[in-house]
Design an enzyme around this catalytic site. Sequence first.
Site, mmCIF file in Angstrom:
data_model
loop_
_atom_site.group_PDB
_atom_site.id
_atom_site.type_symbol
_atom_site.label_atom_id
_atom_site.label_comp_id
_atom_site.label_asym_id
_atom_site.label_seq_id
_atom_site.Cartn_x
_atom_site.Cartn_y
_atom_site.Cartn_z
ATOM 1 N N GLU A 1 35.061 41.446 40.000
ATOM 2 C CA GLU A 1 35.443 41.690 41.271
ATOM 3 C C GLU A 1 34.946 42.875 41.986
ATOM 4 O OE1 GLU A 1 38.111 42.811 44.816
ATOM 5 O OE2 GLU A 1 37.752 43.655 42.990
ATOM 6 N N HIS B 1 41.483 53.549 42.803
ATOM 7 C CA HIS B 1 40.154 53.556 42.219
ATOM 8 C C HIS B 1 40.139 55.012 41.546
ATOM 9 C CE1 HIS B 1 37.867 50.097 44.209
ATOM 10 N NE2 HIS B 1 38.929 49.795 43.312
#
Length: 727
Positions: free
Chosen positions: A216, A319
């Site tokens: 993804e 992240h």
Amino acid sequence: MKSPRAVRRRISDWIQTNDKDQDCSEQERNPKVRCFLHEGVASSLVVVFILVLWGLVHLSLQHLVNRWPTGEFNAVRAREHLERITSVGPRPVGSQENEVLTVNYLLEQIEHIQRKCYAGPHTITVDVQRPTGSFNLTYGHISYYDRVSNVVVKLEPKTGAQHFMLANCHFDTVANSPGASDDAVSCAVMLEVLHSLANLSTPLLHGVVFLFNGAEENILQASHGFITQHPWAKQVRAFINLEAAGVGGKEVVFQTGPENPWLVQAYVHAAKHPFASVVGQEVFQSGVIPSDTDFRIYRDFGNIPGIDLAFIENGFLYHTKYDTAERIPTDSIQRAGDNILAVLKHLVMSEKLADSSKYRHGNMVFFDLLGLVVVVYPAHVGTILNYLVAVATFLYLGRKCLLPCNGGKYKSYLCKLFKAAGVVVLSWLVSLLFVLIVALVVSLTGRSMFWYTHFYSSLCLYGAAATGKLVLMHTLAKNLFYGVTKKGVSLLELGELYFDVTLLLWCCSLVYLSQQGLCSAYVPMLMVAFPLGTKLLLAQEFRHRGASVKYSVLYLLGLALPYVHFMFLLWVVFEIFTPILGRSCTEFPPDLVFGALVTIATILLSSFFVRIHFIYLLRSTKWILVGLGSVFCFTFLLVSGGVLFPYSADPTSPRPKRVFLQHTTRTFHGLDGLVESRDSGLWINSFDYTGMQHITPHIPELNDSIRTHCRQDRPFCGYPWFQVFNL
């Protein structure tokens, strides 16, 4: 010749005398009416009102689970899956951790569930797909992928099924993050949901395809490979996509559709801990947020509708290496599992899934109130409701315009209304301009992004500046514009006038959003309907007692519901955009954006406080201005002195700076295929506006680096990659 100070003192004395005369004349007409509310009382009421509502918002966000777990979804077991998946570390596409270790773990757990439900009414089929393909990205690039990983599980009754729901998560991560929230926790939840559904004693009416996709982050490649190439994709009628833009907290429904209102109705009916907002949907789909999810792939390439859910809290860790399993509360896993299990179970037992085209058209207005209840109704009903509220508002204002004022002039009130609207808009522009100037000064002095770690300090700087300018502008309007040039205008009339102006401006925004077909028009509808209703209910109290404490308290209570919901929406805005400004605003000063957001929030929140005589029925605003000015100056000194550092390594609440450091080798070929040049080095990019200014003191060698400029004669300017953004 008199000095300027003496002139100002004379004007001030005249204004105070004029105010006293107005007060006396009003009390002579009605001795029971108090024109003025004490400055300290008014300030205290507003502050307490805001703090209580802000506390309710935060209390609702901390309350993750509305009821005791029923035992259908086992969050402890799901946490074990989460810890096992993240234990291998970062899982970028192509790595052994992603393509082998995680895939093997998923297959092992699915096989265990298969054995356990073998004697039940359901059957499980597993397929490991390795698709290759390409597609166009919306930002002008082509994404090509080769043999990415998909673990696909089909759950259906043993008699078979023709129609399927799709549940999607991704187990890959960016290169530097264990990706607990993005998106291992969703895969862990899906494993446990699969376990629960597979072991139901009653067979499902339809089937479920669970897609654990392994690409993804690259961007959205594995989902494209499934929906365009896998044979099971043709039987999928709708989907639920599980994503993350933060770590922990509540998962929010932030987009649905396109159209297919039955999906929203299913979520509202079935979810045990609903948390949804159509405002988030329309903001996300506008493209303002620089991110995307697999939702777009299924919508655009599969032509199927769905529900997109995501964790949004604490996006500072998104992240990064701090996105670890221990930062995700078990209650977050429990609520997500309860919701997804209940919604999937509801949808696969619904007849609507088999022929969803019948229920395709139309949109829904949906929003929740502090996570306790979700309000949902069709968009066409919302449009009717919006226009009814608008008509009621214009009738209320029109009736006032038709009443003769002093001297019997019918047009007098309308003229006053538009002049007051001009004063309000001017105060907005002056406040915004002043805050932008302050933000620019902060940026130019190298103190940008102090709010990244110290959020409330931004309210003390930009919020105090915006509020102070608003109060100052209206104080000047009251004393100079109305006090000097409009003698005979009582302060009670001014209070009424500025309430009507605020009502008119909100009503105009209501009509505009409704005309644009936006479901978010429900927000100004609430901000018009409740104040207007409260004002009409308290008209008798105001006429007899004026600006009393009792009246002000009752008025604030009437504003509580729309304001608490509006403050929740503001929390969402800052919860999402504060981290985004720390990873995507490299060339443009983010303080200008952040300061503008704080100013707009201040303007909208303060809009109806005029009606409680916060300005126009106060004898003086001197101490309010002194207080706001003191807070502003003190905070500005702290920011200018570098006391408020933008980043933090506090293990309980880290605020990391994002820098990409990559070793690259570039080889350039001419049209004849021959090598023209070759070089290698460290490709360093900061993802926020401060650049490397806080790093070079610790790594002075960075001062010897060369800023790479765009080479127009080379593809993508000759850069190893073209766009600097962090999805």
